[in-house]
Design a protein around this motif. Structure first.
Motif, PDB file in Angstrom:
ATOM      1  N   THR A 166      30.508   1.210  27.855  1.00 58.91           N
ATOM      2  CA  THR A 166      31.513   0.375  26.816  1.00 58.91           C
ATOM      3  C   THR A 166      32.596   0.387  26.964  1.00 58.91           C
ATOM      4  O   THR A 166      33.011  -0.787  27.035  1.00 58.91           O
ATOM      5  N   ASP A 189      20.820  -5.461  28.738  1.00 56.97           N
ATOM      6  CA  ASP A 189      21.597  -5.002  27.266  1.00 56.97           C
ATOM      7  C   ASP A 189      21.937  -6.695  26.526  1.00 56.97           C
ATOM      8  O   ASP A 189      23.334  -7.294  27.062  1.00 56.97           O
ATOM      9  N   ARG A 191      23.497  -5.949  23.630  1.00 54.18           N
ATOM     10  CA  ARG A 191      24.954  -6.340  23.351  1.00 54.18           C
ATOM     11  C   ARG A 191      25.909  -6.563  24.545  1.00 54.18           C
ATOM     12  O   ARG A 191      27.105  -6.823  23.842  1.00 54.18           O
ATOM     13  N   LEU A 195      28.954  -9.245  24.387  1.00 50.80           N
ATOM     14  CA  LEU A 195      30.004  -9.447  24.537  1.00 50.80           C
ATOM     15  C   LEU A 195      30.937  -9.402  25.152  1.00 50.80           C
ATOM     16  O   LEU A 195      32.226 -10.297  24.741  1.00 50.80           O
ATOM     17  N   LEU A 227      31.996  -6.015  17.669  1.00 50.87           N
ATOM     18  CA  LEU A 227      31.495  -5.615  16.598  1.00 50.87           C
ATOM     19  C   LEU A 227      30.420  -5.637  16.030  1.00 50.87           C
ATOM     20  O   LEU A 227      29.849  -5.356  15.657  1.00 50.87           O
ATOM     21  N   GLU A 236      23.361 -11.123  18.422  1.00 52.06           N
ATOM     22  CA  GLU A 236      22.483 -10.003  18.615  1.00 52.06           C
ATOM     23  C   GLU A 236      20.710 -10.525  18.060  1.00 52.06           C
ATOM     24  O   GLU A 236      20.018  -9.696  18.477  1.00 52.06           O
TER      25      GLU A 236
END
Length: 256
Positions: A166, A189, A191, A195, A227, A236
Motif C-alpha cells: 500500500t 490486484d 484495488r 487506485l 479509497l 472496483e
C-alpha cells in the motif's frame, strides 16, 4: 497514441495465448491490464517491449513497430533483479551503461533521482541493506532513468507484504502525478488498478482479448482518501463483475 496494440494474436505452436487483442494508451496515461492468472499478461508485455513478435496483428510505439532496438520501451519485471555485488547507485546506472553511456555520466544521471525516489544516502549501499520497498524504488529508478516514452510495470509490488505494498502504491501514484510518465501496469490486484490507473483493460481467460475498457473517475488526487469515494467502490465492483462474469461464462461453456 504512445502505444497501439492492433488485432494482436499470439500462439506458441497449438497453444493460443492472445487472440485479436486491441489496446491503446495516450501520452501521459496510466493504464492497467488485469485478467485471470495465465491469461497472457506477461506475454503481452514481451510483445510490446519487442522481446517477442505477434503471430498476427501489429504493435506500434509512438507510431513505429515495437522492437528492442527502437529504445522506446522500458520494462520493469516482477523481481527487482538488482545485482548484489553492485552498489545501489551502480545498479540504477546499469541500464544507461548498457546503452553505451559512460559510467561517470550514467552515475550522475541516476544519482540526480535518488532524492525524489527516497533513496538519498543509500548510493553506496548494497541491495541486501535495503528494505523490499526500497529495492523496488531502486528498480523503478533504474527503469525511468532511461527516459523512454513507455514504461511497462509487471506486478512491481506483487512480492511485498500488504502494508509495504500500500505504501508503494501511494508512492507510485505521487510519483506519476509529478512526472506524468506513460505507464502500462500489469496487476492481479483490482484495488491497485483502480487506485493507480486512468484506464483499466480487462482481459478474458486464455486466449486473451480485451473484454472491457474501464475509465476510472476521480474527484481529487490519488491517495488514501480516494479509497472512501463512492466512485472508487463502484469501479472496483464493475471490475470484479467484469472479471468474474467472464470467468463464470467460460466455465459454464466448458462444463456444458
Amino acid at each position: 497514441m504512445s502505444l497501439e496494440v492492433r488485432g494482436v494474436t499470439k500462439a506458441f505452436g497449438s497453444l493460443a495465448v492472445l487472440r485479436d487483442l486491441n489496446l491503446s494508451v495516450e501520452p501521459g496515461e496510466f493504464a492497467a491490464v488485469i485478467g485471470p492468472s495465465g491469461s497472457g499478461k506477461s506475454t503481452l508485455f514481451n510483445l510490446i517491449s519487442g522481446l517477442d513478435r505477434p503471430t498476427s496483428g501489429e504493435i506500434l510505439v509512438q507510431g513505429a513497430p515495437a522492437s528492442v532496438a527502437s529504445g522506446k520501451v522500458a520494462y520493469m519485471p516482477q523481481k527487482d533483479l538488482l545485482f548484489p555485488w553492485r552498489t545501489v547507485l551502480d545498479n540504477t546506472a546499469l541500464g544507461l551503461e548498457a546503452q553505451g553511456v559512460r559510467k561517470k555520466e550514467a552515475r550522475r544521471r541516476a544519482g540526480e533521482l535518488f532524492e525524489a525516489f527516497g533513496l538519498d544516502g543509500f548510493q553506496s549501499s548494497y541491495p541486501f541493506e535495503l528494505s523490499g520497498g526500497m529495492r523496488q524504488r531502486a528498480a523503478l529508478l533504474r527503469t525511468v532513468v532511461l527516459e523512454r516514452p513507455v514504461l511497462l510495470l509487471d506486478e512491481p509490488f506483487g512480492a511485498l507484504d500488504s502494508l509495504t505494498r500500500t505504501e508503494m502504491q501511494l508512492w507510485l501514484a505521487d510519483m506519476w502525478q509529478r512526472y506524468r510518465w506513460t505507464v502500462v501496469l500489469v496487476t492481479h490486484d483490482i484495488r491497485e488498478a483502480v487506485l493507480l490507473a486512468d484506464t483499466v483493460h480487462v482481459l478474458s481467460p486464455r486466449p486473451a482479448t480485451v473484454v472491457e475498457r474501464i475509465e476510472v473517475p476521480r474527484s481529487g488526487p490519488r491517495g488514501l482518501d480516494a479509497l472512501s469515494e463512492p466512485e472508487f467502490a463502484a469501479t472496483e465492483r464493475r471490475l470484479l463483475d467484469s472479471l468474474s462474469g467472464r470467468v463464470s461464462r467460460v466455465n459454464e461453456v466448458t462444463a456444458g
